[in-house]
Design an enzyme around this catalytic site. Structure first.
Site, PDB file in Angstrom:
ATOM      1  N   ARG A  25       0.599  -0.757  -0.128  1.00  0.00           N
ATOM      2  CA  ARG A  25       0.015   0.024  -0.609  1.00  0.00           C
ATOM      3  C   ARG A  25       0.311   1.193   0.029  1.00  0.00           C
ATOM      4  O   ARG A  25       0.506   2.726   0.903  1.00  0.00           O
ATOM      5  CB  ARG A  25      -0.983  -0.369   1.299  1.00  0.00           C
ATOM      6  CG  ARG A  25      -2.014  -1.326   0.859  1.00  0.00           C
ATOM      7  CD  ARG A  25      -3.207  -0.403   0.272  1.00  0.00           C
ATOM      8  NE  ARG A  25      -4.076  -1.593  -0.254  1.00  0.00           N
ATOM      9  CZ  ARG A  25      -5.737  -1.954   1.104  1.00  0.00           C
ATOM     10  NH1 ARG A  25      -5.793  -0.329   1.574  1.00  0.00           N
ATOM     11  NH2 ARG A  25      -6.006  -3.153   0.564  1.00  0.00           N
ATOM     12  N   ARG A  29      -3.656   6.560   1.082  1.00  0.00           N
ATOM     13  CA  ARG A  29      -3.810   7.800   1.914  1.00  0.00           C
ATOM     14  C   ARG A  29      -3.059   8.519   3.153  1.00  0.00           C
ATOM     15  O   ARG A  29      -2.818   9.508   3.488  1.00  0.00           O
ATOM     16  CB  ARG A  29      -4.971   7.324   2.053  1.00  0.00           C
ATOM     17  CG  ARG A  29      -6.508   7.032   1.199  1.00  0.00           C
ATOM     18  CD  ARG A  29      -7.832   6.871   2.092  1.00  0.00           C
ATOM     19  NE  ARG A  29      -7.724   4.878   2.512  1.00  0.00           N
ATOM     20  CZ  ARG A  29      -8.078   4.374   2.710  1.00  0.00           C
ATOM     21  NH1 ARG A  29      -9.880   4.928   3.253  1.00  0.00           N
ATOM     22  NH2 ARG A  29      -8.308   2.914   3.094  1.00  0.00           N
ATOM     23  N   ARG A  38      -5.953  11.613  -5.943  1.00  0.00           N
ATOM     24  CA  ARG A  38      -7.412  10.434  -6.112  1.00  0.00           C
ATOM     25  C   ARG A  38      -9.101  11.907  -5.724  1.00  0.00           C
ATOM     26  O   ARG A  38      -9.433  11.616  -5.908  1.00  0.00           O
ATOM     27  CB  ARG A  38      -7.580  10.320  -4.104  1.00  0.00           C
ATOM     28  CG  ARG A  38      -9.040   9.186  -4.632  1.00  0.00           C
ATOM     29  CD  ARG A  38      -8.605   7.893  -2.909  1.00  0.00           C
ATOM     30  NE  ARG A  38     -10.221   8.123  -2.660  1.00  0.00           N
ATOM     31  CZ  ARG A  38     -10.736   7.463  -2.083  1.00  0.00           C
ATOM     32  NH1 ARG A  38      -9.918   7.621  -1.019  1.00  0.00           N
ATOM     33  NH2 ARG A  38     -11.860   7.498  -2.254  1.00  0.00           N
ATOM     34  N   ASP A  75      -6.808  -2.975  -7.824  1.00  0.00           N
ATOM     35  CA  ASP A  75      -7.307  -3.778  -6.606  1.00  0.00           C
ATOM     36  C   ASP A  75      -8.038  -4.876  -6.463  1.00  0.00           C
ATOM     37  O   ASP A  75      -7.738  -5.486  -7.695  1.00  0.00           O
ATOM     38  CB  ASP A  75      -8.661  -2.893  -6.236  1.00  0.00           C
ATOM     39  CG  ASP A  75      -9.172  -2.909  -4.612  1.00  0.00           C
ATOM     40  OD1 ASP A  75      -7.846  -2.590  -4.084  1.00  0.00           O
ATOM     41  OD2 ASP A  75      -9.523  -4.049  -4.805  1.00  0.00           O
ATOM     42  N   TYR A 152     -15.174 -11.986  -0.598  1.00  0.00           N
ATOM     43  CA  TYR A 152     -15.522 -11.087  -0.673  1.00  0.00           C
ATOM     44  C   TYR A 152     -16.768 -11.223  -1.819  1.00  0.00           C
ATOM     45  O   TYR A 152     -18.007 -10.380  -1.953  1.00  0.00           O
ATOM     46  CB  TYR A 152     -14.570  -9.807  -1.395  1.00  0.00           C
ATOM     47  CG  TYR A 152     -13.439  -9.014  -0.596  1.00  0.00           C
ATOM     48  CD1 TYR A 152     -13.886  -8.523   0.615  1.00  0.00           C
ATOM     49  CD2 TYR A 152     -12.594  -9.785  -0.094  1.00  0.00           C
ATOM     50  CE1 TYR A 152     -13.165  -7.601   1.174  1.00  0.00           C
ATOM     51  CE2 TYR A 152     -11.271  -9.181   0.580  1.00  0.00           C
ATOM     52  CZ  TYR A 152     -11.745  -8.099   1.490  1.00  0.00           C
ATOM     53  OH  TYR A 152     -10.913  -7.845   2.333  1.00  0.00           O
TER      54      TYR A 152
END
Ligand code: 1CP
Length: 344
Positions: A25, A29, A38, A75, A152
């Site tokens: 990652r 963020r 973003r 992703d 998921y």
């Protein structure tokens, strides 16, 4: 074979004086420049599917820190979307997907050759990155491992214990196995296309492998990974593969042989000295600094980084965190980690 790319040397089994380094990652963020790009893209999925902006955020941590590898910005949930699942992200909560729990829903997924219609922008991002990355920086492509992607697709969201996926596995084995097989085939096709576009290494993220117990761990985490590795190795024998069965604990032993992967990524649940003795003896390992050090910093970060480097110094090692860096991390702590790895 000799390379000037240190990540490829470690993946080929070379012991390096200073381990190469990248961070899960690393585009994320915690970086103000990521947040700005973003915001320009609008939302997370628009960023993933915009090759110029996805390449931009992939490059940001390379410019700022000079990591030895860049990881494609995308992703693991883009493959389910390409297979026909609805996918959206709820701000502050995470991903949501339409669910697959019945034979009819499984049968309604798109045929494999249709996935590239959706995923083409990802291959474009890779092509841009190969032309823009510094010559010493390795480009890593990735996908989710089938079990984690299935958790998921079955639950329609992230779950703390992967309960819905376990329920389907135990309650309707035919649909569950059909879904695992479908994701396995899709992943082979997706990663093949990433390699054709220019990915030099691929990584399989099995973030929820640790919740599989007994034979299930081998049947549904390791075996699908092994199937993907074997298919990719048959086509691209020189492309190294990193497998990350997170939460494997003592079952990390023998996973180089069981998966066929060139490198096993370690989370922070295993001790580096133990892993050097029991996992690194079979090949390259990656890991395993706890992500919280990127928030807390200080002498603990330095000591722990040095301890991990020392534990793995006699074999092939890629320095990394045990899991992704979190949004509350301090960018200065990342620099401190890198300086410690490179400077001692
Ligand atoms: O709001 C934002 O900007 C979104 C945060 C984010 C980011 C930066 C998400 C949503 N995905 C990503 C990018 C991402 N995801 C990368 C890109 C490259 C890099 O590492 O810099 C990678 C490799 C992933 C992989 C990924 N996505 C995994 C496997 C690794 C892991 O962290 O365990 C998983 C489980 C996902 C699903 C996902 N995507 C995003 C979130 C918040 C989640 C987790 C959802 C959950 O379980 O609750």
């Amino acid at each position: 074979m000799t390379h000037n790319k240190t990540i490829l040397r470690a993946l080929a089994g070379e012991t390096l004086e200073t381990p190469p380094i990248w961070m899960m990652r690393q585009a994320g963020r915690y970086l103000p420049e990521y947040k700005a790009t973003r915001a320009r893209a609008g939302d997370f999925l628009s960023l993933c599917y915009n090759p110029e902006l996805a390449a931009e955020v992939t490059l940001q941590p390379i410019r700022r820190y000079g990591f030895d590898a860049a990881i494609l910005f995308a992703d693991i949930l883009l493959l389910p979307q390409a297979l026909g699942a609805d996918l959206w992200f709820v701000t502050g909560e995470g991903p949501r997907l339409s669910t697959i729990t019945t034979a009819d829903e499984l049968a309604a997924l798109k045929p494999l050759d249709a996935i590239h219609d959706t995923l083409n922008p990802i291959y474009e991002t890779i092509k841009i990155l190969r032309s823009e990355l510094p010559p010493e920086t390795t480009l890593i492509g990735f996908a989710g491992a089938p079990w984690t992607v299935a958790t998921y697709m079955i639950a329609g969201k992230g779950t703390p214990d992967q309960g819905p996926a376990h329920a389907l596995k135990d309650g309707n084995r035919a649909v569950f196995e059909g879904l695992i097989n479908r994701i396995t085939e899709g992943t082979i096709s997706y990663l093949s296309a990433q390699i054709e576009a220019g990915a030099e290494v691929v990584k399989l993220f099995d973030s929820w492998a640790g919740s599989l117990e007994g034979a299930d761990f081998y049947d549904f985490s390791i075996k699908p990974i092994q199937t993907i590795v074997a298919a990719l190795k048959a086509k691209y024998p020189h492309v190294p593969i990193i497998a990350f069965p997170r939460g494997a604990g003592e079952r990390y032993v023998d996973l180089h042989a069981a998966t066929g992967a060139d490198c096993i990524a370690l989370d922070d649940g295993v001790d580096a000295a133990w892993a050097a003795e029991h996992v690194q003896i079979d090949g390259c390992v990656q890991g395993n600094l706890a992500s919280r050090h990127m928030v807390t910093g200080g002498q603990d970060l330095v000591d722990e980084t040095r301890r991990i480097c020392a534990a793995f110094k006699n074999g092939p090692h890629i320095f990394n965190l045990g899991h992704g860096i979190t949004p509350d991390a301090n960018p200065d702590n990342v620099q401190l980690m890198i300086d410690t790895v490179r400077g001692g």
